[in-house]
Design a protein around this motif. Structure first.
Motif, PDB file in Angstrom:
ATOM      1  N   TYR A  88      35.872  45.032  38.284  1.00 37.12           N
ATOM      2  CA  TYR A  88      35.193  43.840  38.813  1.00 37.12           C
ATOM      3  C   TYR A  88      34.787  42.915  37.674  1.00 37.12           C
ATOM      4  N   TRP A  89      34.169  43.488  36.657  1.00 41.69           N
ATOM      5  CA  TRP A  89      33.694  42.680  35.537  1.00 41.69           C
ATOM      6  C   TRP A  89      34.853  42.065  34.749  1.00 41.69           C
ATOM      7  N   THR A  90      35.936  42.803  34.597  1.00 38.20           N
ATOM      8  CA  THR A  90      37.089  42.277  33.874  1.00 38.20           C
ATOM      9  C   THR A  90      37.695  41.086  34.608  1.00 38.20           C
ATOM     10  N   VAL A  91      37.816  41.190  35.921  1.00 37.52           N
ATOM     11  CA  VAL A  91      38.320  40.062  36.711  1.00 37.52           C
ATOM     12  C   VAL A  91      37.371  38.867  36.580  1.00 37.52           C
ATOM     13  N   ALA A  92      36.063  39.114  36.638  1.00 36.70           N
ATOM     14  CA  ALA A  92      35.086  38.031  36.506  1.00 36.70           C
ATOM     15  C   ALA A  92      35.235  37.330  35.152  1.00 36.70           C
ATOM     16  N   LYS A  93      35.425  38.097  34.093  1.00 36.57           N
ATOM     17  CA  LYS A  93      35.608  37.506  32.768  1.00 36.57           C
ATOM     18  C   LYS A  93      36.865  36.649  32.722  1.00 36.57           C
ATOM     19  N   LYS A  94      37.960  37.136  33.317  1.00 36.38           N
ATOM     20  CA  LYS A  94      39.208  36.372  33.333  1.00 36.38           C
ATOM     21  C   LYS A  94      39.056  35.065  34.107  1.00 36.38           C
ATOM     22  N   LEU A  95      38.157  35.056  35.089  1.00 36.62           N
ATOM     23  CA  LEU A  95      37.907  33.850  35.868  1.00 36.62           C
ATOM     24  C   LEU A  95      36.921  32.911  35.178  1.00 36.62           C
ATOM     25  N   GLY A  96      36.420  33.319  34.020  1.00 40.00           N
ATOM     26  CA  GLY A  96      35.564  32.449  33.225  1.00 40.00           C
ATOM     27  C   GLY A  96      34.074  32.641  33.408  1.00 40.00           C
ATOM     28  N   TYR A  97      33.662  33.702  34.095  1.00 42.74           N
ATOM     29  CA  TYR A  97      32.239  33.930  34.307  1.00 42.74           C
ATOM     30  C   TYR A  97      31.639  34.758  33.170  1.00 42.74           C
ATOM     31  N   GLN A  98      30.402  34.417  32.811  1.00 40.73           N
ATOM     32  CA  GLN A  98      29.698  35.175  31.790  1.00 40.73           C
ATOM     33  C   GLN A  98      29.057  36.404  32.427  1.00 40.73           C
ATOM     34  N   VAL A 133      40.707  49.347  31.290  1.00 43.75           N
ATOM     35  CA  VAL A 133      41.012  48.575  32.496  1.00 43.75           C
ATOM     36  C   VAL A 133      41.745  47.287  32.128  1.00 43.75           C
ATOM     37  N   ALA A 134      41.274  46.607  31.077  1.00 47.77           N
ATOM     38  CA  ALA A 134      41.926  45.370  30.638  1.00 47.77           C
ATOM     39  C   ALA A 134      43.358  45.628  30.187  1.00 47.77           C
ATOM     40  N   ALA A 135      43.606  46.824  29.634  1.00 50.63           N
ATOM     41  CA  ALA A 135      44.960  47.192  29.197  1.00 50.63           C
ATOM     42  C   ALA A 135      45.811  47.716  30.351  1.00 50.63           C
ATOM     43  N   GLU A 136      45.253  47.674  31.555  1.00 53.46           N
ATOM     44  CA  GLU A 136      45.932  48.069  32.794  1.00 53.46           C
ATOM     45  C   GLU A 136      46.198  49.565  32.884  1.00 53.46           C
ATOM     46  N   ALA A 137      45.306  50.340  32.258  1.00 56.65           N
ATOM     47  CA  ALA A 137      45.296  51.770  32.556  1.00 56.65           C
ATOM     48  C   ALA A 137      44.896  51.936  34.013  1.00 56.65           C
ATOM     49  N   THR A 138      45.472  52.919  34.676  1.00 55.85           N
ATOM     50  CA  THR A 138      45.237  53.068  36.120  1.00 55.85           C
ATOM     51  C   THR A 138      44.101  54.039  36.408  1.00 55.85           C
ATOM     52  N   LEU A 139      43.636  53.975  37.640  1.00 62.35           N
ATOM     53  CA  LEU A 139      42.560  54.850  38.093  1.00 62.35           C
ATOM     54  C   LEU A 139      42.900  56.317  37.853  1.00 62.35           C
ATOM     55  N   GLY A 140      44.092  56.738  38.235  1.00 65.46           N
ATOM     56  CA  GLY A 140      44.476  58.137  38.074  1.00 65.46           C
ATOM     57  C   GLY A 140      44.558  58.567  36.627  1.00 65.46           C
ATOM     58  N   GLU A 141      45.010  57.679  35.752  1.00 67.96           N
ATOM     59  CA  GLU A 141      45.098  58.011  34.324  1.00 67.96           C
ATOM     60  C   GLU A 141      43.706  58.175  33.737  1.00 67.96           C
TER      61      GLU A 141
END
Length: 542
Positions: free
Chosen positions: A157-167, A516-524
């Motif tokens: 959630y936080w990573t997506v928020a950062k990509k959308l420009g939110y602090q 998460v930012a590197a797209e590691a998955t939930l299962g990994e």
């Protein structure tokens, strides 16, 4: 059903109820608090002097199923219909265990995938779910109700928020990361041991304390304890026993001020059941107990910290599949109890709860119930309308006494986590469930449409929500796409860094964010946990 004059009637907490109450029935220890004002210590009369006049409770419904875009659509539907915050629900088959959909345990039940939440295995899925949602203006619940799943859900959630420009420092919302849900309420195949879970939750509290002051890091869920069988006094006692596990650990670490951690723990979740006055008294008792706990154990009296914030959900376990439209009445009455108790946010269980996750109509009705309570009843006009009632004040004081007794019983067993590890809490919940069942069997408790008034003139009033049939296939395809398209070295390196942090003492949230930012998955990520921490030794037999 008519009661005999000699028959005792007891509340769910075992408090004997009199036919009427006077001031002499109020416990002596509670008398000094009766004439305090809302917004003043010990806060049992309400969180704010003007109450709902200036701060209406948040309409906060749990939602999610199928694919991330299905959940996105349902959240937008609820917001359009008047919801004032949103709660994301992740697929329980994958999220609870930190499995990808290609895990053998999930493959064996592939038809169940997406029935109880949206499948989100990577940050790409979370981005789809959050697309177009007003996360900067809405109070969002990122999911992650389960302890071991919370770091992934929050980081996504936080990573997506950062990509959308939110602090992140300005982002408001909440996680949950609750022990009661899977360690007590829904015993699952694989969970990390409770000691590791304590570390995870304390790391989240610490991270938010430093980086995200407007985020509620954990939300201890009395709800799941109560729906598992704990009585209201036990729900209270166990919740605060859980809270001190976090505060004592923060105090041991000395990594953030204890006051910051206490504020982070001061957003909790309770269940509102059908005994209206006892449930309202429970919310009042909770605020009083939190104020007492902070003052007496930690010498914290700051009003913004000592004033407990309560989210409440009506009791899903009280909804019946027989005559399901009766549940609209039940949901309304349970919502009324929560509002009379002064909660800050509320979710009303869908009338089809016993059949399925809520249909669109059931979800809409849950919102409408709350809107009617807010707009048509004048419930919001007066803060603590039950304050001063001999009955309510007596119940509040007696619940506080019984809850502290249960709290101390937990301490005698070695603390809250020890009571999960040794099965003591499970035994208490099971004992209560058995007692309730036997009372219904012998007619001492009635359930309309189930044990009495069974005749139903319209037995096929609703169908229940059927869900989608492509959640598994789409999730598997997206999982393979992520693994094929991501920067593999970056993902592998981030997982190794996470493993190193787990084996050491560093806070796990920064490496989780990187993974998460590197797209590691939930299962990994779950595989890292299982490798480092092993599995919880479940204390009960199936």
């Amino acid at each position: 059903m008519k009661k005999s004059e000699s028959e005792q009637i007891r509340s769910a907490s075992g408090i004997e109820l009199k036919t009427f109450y006077t001031k002499d029935d109020i416990p002596k220890a509670h008398e000094p608090y009766i004439n305090t004002s809302p917004g003043e210590a010990p806060y049992h009369r309400g969180f704010h002097k003007k109450g709902y006049r200036t701060k209406p409770w948040r309409i906060f419904q749990l939602s999610g199923f199928g694919k991330p875009e299905d959940e996105n659509e349902r959240i937008k539907f609820l917001l359009k219909n008047g919801e004032t915050g949103f709660i994301m629900e992740h697929d329980r088959n994958t999220a609870d265990h930190c499995y990808n959909v290609d895990h053998p345990q999930v493959l064996a039940r592939r038809e169940d995938v997406g029935l109880t939440g949206a499948v989100m295995q990577s940050v790409r899925d979370t981005a789809i779910c959050l697309e177009g949602l007003p996360i900067e203006t809405s109070f969002g619940h990122a999911g992650g109700a389960v302890v071991q799943h919370a770091p992934f859900a929050l980081a996504s959630y936080w990573t997506v928020a950062k990509k959308l420009g939110y602090q992140l420092s300005k982002l408001a919302g909440t996680g949950q990361s609750d022990f009661n849900l899977t360690y007590l309420g829904c015993i699952t195949k694989q969970q990390i041991p409770t000691k590791a879970g304590l570390r995870f939750n304390t790391d989240i509290i610490e991270f938010c304390g430093k980086e995200m002051p407007n985020w509620v890091p954990v939300s201890i869920a009395g709800y799941n304890g109560a729906d598992s069988g704990l009585t209201p006094d036990q729900e209270l006692g166990s919740l605060f026993a859980n809270a001190i596990e976090y505060l004592d650990e923060v105090q041991r670490r000395q990594s953030i001020p204890l006051e910051v951690a206490a504020k982070g723990c001061a957003g909790v979740s309770f269940r509102a059941s059908i005994h209206i006055f006892e449930e309202a008294a429970k919310m009042r008792a909770a605020r009083l107990m939190w104020s007492q706990l902070l003052k007496e154990r930690y010498n914290i009296t700051e009003p913004k910290i000592a004033n407990l914030r309560i989210h409440c959900v009506t009791a899903g376990s009280k909804m019946t599949y027989q005559q399901p439209l009766n549940n609209i009445v039940r949901g309304t009455l349970m919502g009324l109890a929560a509002v009379l108790g002064g909660v800050q946010s509320l979710g009303v269980s869908g009338y089809d709860e016993a059949l399925s996750i809520p249909s669109e109509h059931a979800h809409q009705m849950s919102v409408r119930i709350q809107q009617i309570l807010q707009e048509e009843t004048q419930l919001a006009a007066v803060t603590d309308p039950l304050g001063g009632s001999y009955y309510t004040e007596a119940l509040t004081g007696l619940l506080v006494e019984k809850a502290w007794t249960f709290f101390e019983e937990i301490q005698d067993q070695g603390g809250y986590l020890a009571c999960l590890d040794n099965g003591w809490l499970h035994a208490k919940a099971a004992e209560n469930q058995h007692l309730e069942f036997m009372e219904m069997e012998h007619g001492k408790q009635q359930l309309v449409g189930v044990t009495c008034a069974e005749e139903d003139a319209s037995p096929f009033q609703i169908d229940g929500f059927m869900g989608t049939d492509d959640a598994f296939d789409v999730a598997l395809e997206r999982l393979n796409t992520v693994k094929r398209e991501r920067h593999e070295r970056g993902a592998s390196a981030s997982l190794k860094a996470l493993e190193k942090a787990c084996r050491g003492e560093d806070n796990i949230m920064p490496p989780i964010m990187d993974a998460v930012a590197a797209e590691a998955t939930l299962g990994e990520i779950g595989d890292v946990y299982r490798e480092v921490f092993g599995d919880w030794n479940i204390p009960i037999q199936f």
